[in-house]
Each structure stands twice: as structure tokens, then as C-alpha cells.
Write a protein that holds these residues in place. Structure first.
Motif, PDB file in Angstrom:
ATOM      1  N   SER A 130       0.844  -1.180   0.000  1.00  0.00           N
ATOM      2  CA  SER A 130       0.000   0.000   0.000  1.00  0.00           C
ATOM      3  C   SER A 130       0.879   1.229   0.000  1.00  0.00           C
ATOM      4  CB  SER A 130      -0.901   0.019   1.253  1.00  0.00           C
ATOM      5  OG  SER A 130      -1.511   1.283   1.408  1.00  0.00           O
ATOM      6  N   GLU A 131       0.446   2.280  -0.712  1.00  0.00           N
ATOM      7  CA  GLU A 131       1.221   3.518  -0.741  1.00  0.00           C
ATOM      8  C   GLU A 131       1.425   4.086   0.662  1.00  0.00           C
ATOM      9  OE1 GLU A 131      -0.610   6.235  -3.365  1.00  0.00           O
ATOM     10  OE2 GLU A 131      -0.178   5.069  -5.192  1.00  0.00           O
ATOM     11  N   ARG A 132       0.444   3.886   1.508  1.00  0.00           N
ATOM     12  CA  ARG A 132       0.556   4.370   2.884  1.00  0.00           C
ATOM     13  C   ARG A 132       1.157   3.310   3.806  1.00  0.00           C
ATOM     14  NH1 ARG A 132      -5.340   7.402   3.684  1.00  0.00           N
ATOM     15  NH2 ARG A 132      -5.121   8.869   1.939  1.00  0.00           N
ATOM     16  N   ASN A 133       1.437   2.149   3.216  1.00  0.00           N
ATOM     17  CA  ASN A 133       2.048   1.049   3.972  1.00  0.00           C
ATOM     18  C   ASN A 133       1.186   0.595   5.146  1.00  0.00           C
ATOM     19  OD1 ASN A 133       4.144  -0.799   4.055  1.00  0.00           O
ATOM     20  ND2 ASN A 133       5.246   0.337   5.629  1.00  0.00           N
ATOM     21  N   LYS A 134      -0.141   0.773   5.017  1.00  0.00           N
ATOM     22  CA  LYS A 134      -1.041   0.399   6.104  1.00  0.00           C
ATOM     23  C   LYS A 134      -0.998  -1.090   6.372  1.00  0.00           C
ATOM     24  CE  LYS A 134      -5.886   0.817   7.536  1.00  0.00           C
ATOM     25  NZ  LYS A 134      -7.226   1.327   7.156  1.00  0.00           N
ATOM     26  N   TRP A 135      -0.943  -1.893   5.290  1.00  0.00           N
ATOM     27  CA  TRP A 135      -0.873  -3.341   5.438  1.00  0.00           C
ATOM     28  C   TRP A 135       0.486  -3.880   4.990  1.00  0.00           C
ATOM     29  CZ3 TRP A 135      -5.289  -1.107   3.171  1.00  0.00           C
ATOM     30  CH2 TRP A 135      -6.435  -1.127   3.984  1.00  0.00           C
ATOM     31  N   GLY A 136       1.413  -2.967   4.708  1.00  0.00           N
ATOM     32  CA  GLY A 136       2.707  -3.387   4.200  1.00  0.00           C
ATOM     33  C   GLY A 136       3.588  -3.999   5.273  1.00  0.00           C
ATOM     34  N   VAL A 137       4.766  -4.436   4.850  1.00  0.00           N
ATOM     35  CA  VAL A 137       5.746  -5.049   5.734  1.00  0.00           C
ATOM     36  C   VAL A 137       6.766  -3.981   6.109  1.00  0.00           C
ATOM     37  CG1 VAL A 137       7.456  -6.899   5.920  1.00  0.00           C
ATOM     38  CG2 VAL A 137       5.403  -7.219   4.523  1.00  0.00           C
ATOM     39  N   PRO A 138       7.198  -3.925   7.383  1.00  0.00           N
ATOM     40  CA  PRO A 138       8.226  -2.951   7.783  1.00  0.00           C
ATOM     41  C   PRO A 138       9.440  -2.998   6.867  1.00  0.00           C
ATOM     42  CG  PRO A 138       7.349  -4.059   9.703  1.00  0.00           C
ATOM     43  CD  PRO A 138       6.754  -4.751   8.508  1.00  0.00           C
ATOM     44  N   LYS A 139      10.088  -1.867   6.673  1.00  0.00           N
ATOM     45  CA  LYS A 139      11.145  -1.750   5.681  1.00  0.00           C
ATOM     46  C   LYS A 139      12.284  -2.738   5.914  1.00  0.00           C
ATOM     47  CE  LYS A 139      14.026   1.629   3.290  1.00  0.00           C
ATOM     48  NZ  LYS A 139      14.411   3.064   3.199  1.00  0.00           N
ATOM     49  N   ASP A 140      12.714  -2.928   7.156  1.00  0.00           N
ATOM     50  CA  ASP A 140      13.825  -3.842   7.409  1.00  0.00           C
ATOM     51  C   ASP A 140      13.456  -5.283   7.035  1.00  0.00           C
ATOM     52  OD1 ASP A 140      11.983  -3.961   9.481  1.00  0.00           O
ATOM     53  OD2 ASP A 140      13.473  -4.477  10.997  1.00  0.00           O
ATOM     54  N   GLN A 141      12.203  -5.676   7.298  1.00  0.00           N
ATOM     55  CA  GLN A 141      11.767  -7.018   6.933  1.00  0.00           C
ATOM     56  C   GLN A 141      11.647  -7.167   5.416  1.00  0.00           C
ATOM     57  OE1 GLN A 141       8.334  -8.461   9.104  1.00  0.00           O
ATOM     58  NE2 GLN A 141       8.942  -7.363  10.968  1.00  0.00           N
ATOM     59  N   ARG A 142      11.195  -6.097   4.763  1.00  0.00           N
ATOM     60  CA  ARG A 142      11.081  -6.143   3.309  1.00  0.00           C
ATOM     61  C   ARG A 142      12.448  -6.335   2.666  1.00  0.00           C
ATOM     62  NH1 ARG A 142       9.514  -1.330   1.149  1.00  0.00           N
ATOM     63  NH2 ARG A 142       9.255  -0.140   3.041  1.00  0.00           N
ATOM     64  N   GLN A 143      13.430  -5.597   3.145  1.00  0.00           N
ATOM     65  CA  GLN A 143      14.773  -5.694   2.586  1.00  0.00           C
ATOM     66  C   GLN A 143      15.390  -7.057   2.851  1.00  0.00           C
ATOM     67  OE1 GLN A 143      16.639  -2.257   4.413  1.00  0.00           O
ATOM     68  NE2 GLN A 143      16.193  -0.969   2.645  1.00  0.00           N
ATOM     69  N   SER A 144      15.127  -7.622   4.029  1.00  0.00           N
ATOM     70  CA  SER A 144      15.653  -8.942   4.367  1.00  0.00           C
ATOM     71  C   SER A 144      15.043 -10.003   3.462  1.00  0.00           C
ATOM     72  CB  SER A 144      15.355  -9.259   5.838  1.00  0.00           C
ATOM     73  OG  SER A 144      15.759 -10.580   6.150  1.00  0.00           O
ATOM     74  N   ARG A 145      13.731  -9.936   3.253  1.00  0.00           N
ATOM     75  CA  ARG A 145      13.050 -10.896   2.394  1.00  0.00           C
ATOM     76  C   ARG A 145      13.543 -10.779   0.958  1.00  0.00           C
ATOM     77  NH1 ARG A 145       6.575 -10.913   2.510  1.00  0.00           N
ATOM     78  NH2 ARG A 145       7.080 -11.105   4.744  1.00  0.00           N
ATOM     79  N   PHE A 146      13.691  -9.543   0.511  1.00  0.00           N
ATOM     80  CA  PHE A 146      14.170  -9.267  -0.837  1.00  0.00           C
ATOM     81  C   PHE A 146      15.563  -9.856  -1.040  1.00  0.00           C
ATOM     82  CE2 PHE A 146      15.711  -6.591  -4.321  1.00  0.00           C
ATOM     83  CZ  PHE A 146      14.603  -6.536  -5.145  1.00  0.00           C
ATOM     84  N   HIS A 147      16.436  -9.679  -0.045  1.00  0.00           N
ATOM     85  CA  HIS A 147      17.808 -10.179  -0.138  1.00  0.00           C
ATOM     86  C   HIS A 147      17.839 -11.707  -0.198  1.00  0.00           C
ATOM     87  CE1 HIS A 147      22.119 -10.443   0.401  1.00  0.00           C
ATOM     88  NE2 HIS A 147      21.943 -11.219   1.453  1.00  0.00           N
TER      89      HIS A 147
END
Length: 227
Positions: A130-147
Motif C-alpha cells: 500500500s502507498e501508505r504502507n497500512k498493510w505493508g511489511v516494515p522496511k527492514d523485513q522487506r529488505q531482508s526478504r528481498f535479499h
């Protein structure tokens, strides 16, 4: 609406995947399609198996000639033809949609060249739903998953156990779209992976004048299309 409909695109499916299917028992189905090879997907919820509707001899000849993938049209039974225009609304579409019983190896270019993607993911936008990240994943978790996915693709390529999903006739009821797998598309591009695994999901599609109108509208608006 007709009882059976077709994908808007042709997919270069691995011949061995198609030949592993049983032939269609539905001989009473008439089709105006002139495509040599047609895959009729089943319905996972009803345990109706995918079948090869047309083209076994064509596929066997192509395989003998050294071809690995063959242009194939996907055919599906309308899940809820009574919906009409309501099939455009996500709540109704989600309620009645159903999946193919098998997954298939196709060319990555089938997704890119036919503009099936609805967005392009990057490390910055990964798993941010979501653009507002209401249901999104916290940034650190997103980067970890992406990596982790990055490392997996780099070391092992595309894992067929996790197919992407293409929804047939999703865009305005007439245009195939990538339903799940936009993050994986990023890595397929990055590591130049030529073939990917997909399954198909379907609800309904339009025919006749409605189809003509929505095809025109889809092309004009480039509805949820990545160029």
C-alpha cells in the motif's frame, strides 16, 4: 457469454508438460479457435484435471524436431457466467475464481512482451502493498526478504516449486494479467532467466460486442499495463 473462453495471449509452453496431460474427453465442445495446440485448464476446487484439448500429434512432431516449447492457447470453462458485468468487480471475481491443476514452464518473454505485468517491483517498493504502507511489511523485513530471494535466484535460478500465477482475461474481462509474481519478475530480469513456471487462474471473460468494446478500451487506456 459463452460457456468456454480463451486466454487473450499465446504462451510458449514446455512440450513435455503438455504431453504429460491426458487428452480431453470433452469432444462435444466446438471451438472457433484455429490454434493448433489448446490447453484446457481444469478447476482445482472441483478436482477437474487440466487436459490437452488439441494438438498432441503437433506437439509430438515438434518435440521430435528438437523444439522444447510450443505456442499454446489456454481454454477455460466460465466459472460463473451469470455474473455478467459484475465479474469486473474484485469481490465477485475473487469469490468465483479457480486455478489450473498443473503448473507449466513458459518463456519469460510471454509475460514481458504481452504486457502482463501490472507494476514493476524494485528493492525500494518490494512487499510494500500500500502507498501508505497500512498493510505493508516494515522496511527492514522487506529488505531482508528481498535479499533472501536475491540470493536464492543467484545460486539456484527459478524454483519451479513456486510458480507465478497468470489470471486469464483479468484486465476488463478480456486481457490476461500477471496475478502473482511481480517480485519474482524482478529477479528473472536481473539474472536473465529465460523460462519460468506458472499456473493459471480464471473466472469469466466477455464475448461479442462487450469483448470488442473492452478490448478497445483496454488498448486505449493501457489498463494496468507496464510498457
Amino acid at each position: 457469454m459463452k460457456k468456454y473462453s480463451y486466454s487473450s495471449e499465446i504462451y510458449h509452453i514446455k512440450i513435455e508438460d503438455l504431453l504429460s496431460l491426458a487428452d480431453s474427453p470433452y469432444h462435444e465442445i466446438s471451438t472457433p479457435s484455429l490454434d493448433e495446440v489448446i490447453l484446457l485448464i481444469g478447476q482445482l476446487k472441483k478436482q477437474q484435471q487440466d487436459v490437452l484439448f488439441r494438438g498432441r500429434k503437433t506437439l509430438e512432431t515438434a518435440l521430435a524436431c528438437g523444439e522444447s516449447h510450443y505456442p499454446t492457447r489456454i481454454m477455460f470453462k466460465q466459472r460463473a457466467p451469470q455474473l455478467g458485468l459484475l465479474a469486473l468487480l474484485k469481490p465477485f471475481r475473487s469469490k468465483y475464481q479457480d486455478y489450473s491443476t498443473q503448473s507449466y514452464e513458459i518463456s519469460l518473454s510471454d509475460i514481458i512482451d504481452n504486457h502482463l505485468e501490472r507494476n514493476l517491483k524494485t528493492e525500494e517498493t518490494a512487499y510494500n502493498y500500500s502507498e501508505r504502507n497500512k498493510w505493508g511489511v516494515p522496511k527492514d523485513q522487506r529488505q531482508s526478504r528481498f535479499h533472501k530471494i536475491d540470493v536464492s535466484f543467484k545460486n539456484h535460478g527459478y524454483d519451479k516449486k513456486y510458480p507465478m500465477t497468470i489470471m486469464l482475461c483479468r484486465g476488463l474481462g478480456v486481457k490476461d494479467k500477471l496475478h502473482q509474481g511481480h517480485h519474482r519478475m524482478f529477479f528473472c530480469r536481473k539474472y536473465k532467466i529465460p523460462f519460468v513456471q506458472v499456473n493459471f487462474v480464471a473466472t469469466n471473460s466477455f464475448s461479442g460486442q462487450l469483448k470488442t468494446f473492452f478490448l478497445w478500451l483496454n488498448k486505449t487506456l493501457k489498463y494496468k499495463q507496464v510498457n
